[in-house]
Design an enzyme around this catalytic site. Structure first.
Site, PDB file in Angstrom:
ATOM      1  N   ALA A  23       0.770  -1.144   0.060  1.00  0.00           N
ATOM      2  CA  ALA A  23       0.190   0.042   0.030  1.00  0.00           C
ATOM      3  C   ALA A  23       0.988   1.330  -0.110  1.00  0.00           C
ATOM      4  CB  ALA A  23      -0.934   0.048   1.337  1.00  0.00           C
ATOM      5  N   ASN A  65       3.355   4.059  -2.258  1.00  0.00           N
ATOM      6  CA  ASN A  65       3.060   4.711  -3.227  1.00  0.00           C
ATOM      7  C   ASN A  65       2.508   4.411  -4.662  1.00  0.00           C
ATOM      8  OD1 ASN A  65       3.633   7.449  -2.012  1.00  0.00           O
ATOM      9  ND2 ASN A  65       5.820   7.271  -2.602  1.00  0.00           N
ATOM     10  N   ILE A  66       3.031   3.342  -5.190  1.00  0.00           N
ATOM     11  CA  ILE A  66       2.547   2.557  -6.272  1.00  0.00           C
ATOM     12  C   ILE A  66       1.249   1.793  -6.045  1.00  0.00           C
ATOM     13  CG2 ILE A  66       2.989   0.866  -8.118  1.00  0.00           C
ATOM     14  CD1 ILE A  66       6.113   1.095  -7.709  1.00  0.00           C
ATOM     15  N   GLY A  67       1.241   1.510  -4.908  1.00  0.00           N
ATOM     16  CA  GLY A  67       0.011   0.439  -4.463  1.00  0.00           C
ATOM     17  C   GLY A  67      -1.188   1.389  -4.343  1.00  0.00           C
ATOM     18  N   ILE A 121       5.633  -6.143  -9.697  1.00  0.00           N
ATOM     19  CA  ILE A 121       6.233  -4.793 -10.008  1.00  0.00           C
ATOM     20  C   ILE A 121       7.804  -4.610  -8.945  1.00  0.00           C
ATOM     21  CG2 ILE A 121       5.891  -2.389  -9.863  1.00  0.00           C
ATOM     22  CD1 ILE A 121       3.059  -2.647 -10.719  1.00  0.00           C
ATOM     23  N   ARG A 178       8.938   5.362 -21.217  1.00  0.00           N
ATOM     24  CA  ARG A 178      10.021   6.147 -21.077  1.00  0.00           C
ATOM     25  C   ARG A 178      10.900   6.571 -22.275  1.00  0.00           C
ATOM     26  NH1 ARG A 178      12.083   3.439 -15.168  1.00  0.00           N
ATOM     27  NH2 ARG A 178      10.824   4.872 -14.040  1.00  0.00           N
ATOM     28  N   HIS A 231      15.091  -5.914 -16.435  1.00  0.00           N
ATOM     29  CA  HIS A 231      14.586  -4.490 -16.123  1.00  0.00           C
ATOM     30  C   HIS A 231      15.832  -3.835 -15.330  1.00  0.00           C
ATOM     31  CE1 HIS A 231      12.072  -1.166 -15.141  1.00  0.00           C
ATOM     32  NE2 HIS A 231      11.838  -1.462 -13.791  1.00  0.00           N
TER      33      HIS A 231
END
EC number: 1.1.1.37
Length: 319
Positions: free
Chosen positions: A11, A13-15, A119, A152, A176
């Protein structure tokens, strides 16, 4: 018709951004999981209160209990330690393997049939670890990497050429990390190849090379600027694009870290690595595309880097 359920593990920033985008895209009800007491519950309540304003009507729940993942259609995993300034994705290896073990077991016991998107970094290794611990089949698990890296690459090209980013088609393959392979031969602007644009003087080879280098360091550039965190808007948008393609059977072909079989792209073992991948209601299907000899060599370097990290991960697990 039952509403879809999207479980977001982590939970941060990405979540949180994933949850917000899930609601805006009206993908389904959202469960936001985190081990930190109060964090997922607080963010879920905030998001739920945004629904009347956004004009959507879905449930949002925060939890610290893996049991609440039951019957999830999609699980997106962002849990783990994020990158900090001076830290490579690979420095995260030992810490985040333990996180993937806990998450994988949570998926295995509560939603083994879900479509899983990883991720967490270092991505190519973490998605491998997540499959190991969850038992999710090859076609139902994938890593988010190439969609972000390609975005990007597209952004930098559009900015340099002063054109709409929607007119730029650009793809990135491989791991990645620093060895990723931006495919300059396959990329184009409104159908005009980058090679042709160089010949016409629209962009110099030197500038193109610098854009390729900037793409490889795209995440690190943001980490250095933020100083206290890493990217989250674009990674979340990439994850949602993948989830939407699965949930709505869009059959989009996206560059993702899918598990390819030995022999494909010259690999000598089954391996998660970034390749063009169809995402449909049936899950993921890696696709073979022809690339130049130079790109094949670069891809092999990237594959070898991923294999080395997989070996390092195996050694950590053995000790």
């Amino acid at each position: 018709m039952a509403r879809k359920k999207i479980a977001l593990i982590g939970a941060g920033n990405i979540g949180g951004t994933l949850a917000h985008l899930s609601l805006i895209k009206q993908l389904g009800d959202v469960v936001l999981f985190d081990i930190a007491p109060g964090m997922p519950q607080g963010k879920a309540l905030d998001l739920l209160q945004s629904c009347p304003i956004e004009g959507v009507d879905f449930k949002v729940r925060g939890t610290n209990d893996y049991k609440d993942l039951e019957h999830s259609d999609v699980v997106i995993v962002t849990a783990g330690v994020p990158r900090k300034p001076g830290m490579s994705r690979d420095d995260l290896l030992g810490i985040n393997i333990k996180v993937m073990q806990a998450v994988g077991e949570g998926i295995k016991h509560n939603c083994p049939d879900a479509f899983v998107i990883c991720i967490t970094n270092p991505l190519d290794i973490m998605v491998n670890m997540l499959q190991k611990f969850s038992g999710v089949p090859d076609n139902k698990i994938v890593g988010m990497a190439g969609v972000l890296d390609s975005a990007r690459f597209r952004t930098f090209l559009a900015d340099e050429l002063n054109v709409s980013v929607q007119q730029v088609q650009a793809y990135v393959m491989g791991g990645h990390g620093d060895t990723m392979v931006p495919l300059t031969k396959m990329s184009n602007v409104a159908g005009v190849s980058l090679e042709q644009l160089v010949k016409e003087g629209k962009i110099s080879q030197e500038r193109l090379d610098s854009i390729v280098a900037r793409t490889r360091n795209g995440g690190g550039e943001i980490v250095a600027l933020l100083k206290t965190g890493s990217a989250y808007y674009a990674p979340a948008a990439a994850g949602i694009q993948m989830a939407e393609s699965y949930l709505r059977d869009k059959k989009m072909i996206l560059p993702c870290a899918a598990k390819i079989k030995a022999g494909m792209y010259g690999v000598d073992e089954d391996l998660f690595v970034g390749v063009p991948t169809e995402i449909s209601a049936n899950g993921v299907r890696p696709i073979h595309v022809e690339i130049s000899e130079k790109e094949k060599e670069q891809l092999q370097v990237s594959i070898n880097a991923v294999k080395e990290l997989n070996k390092a991960a195996a050694e950590i697990l053995a000790n």
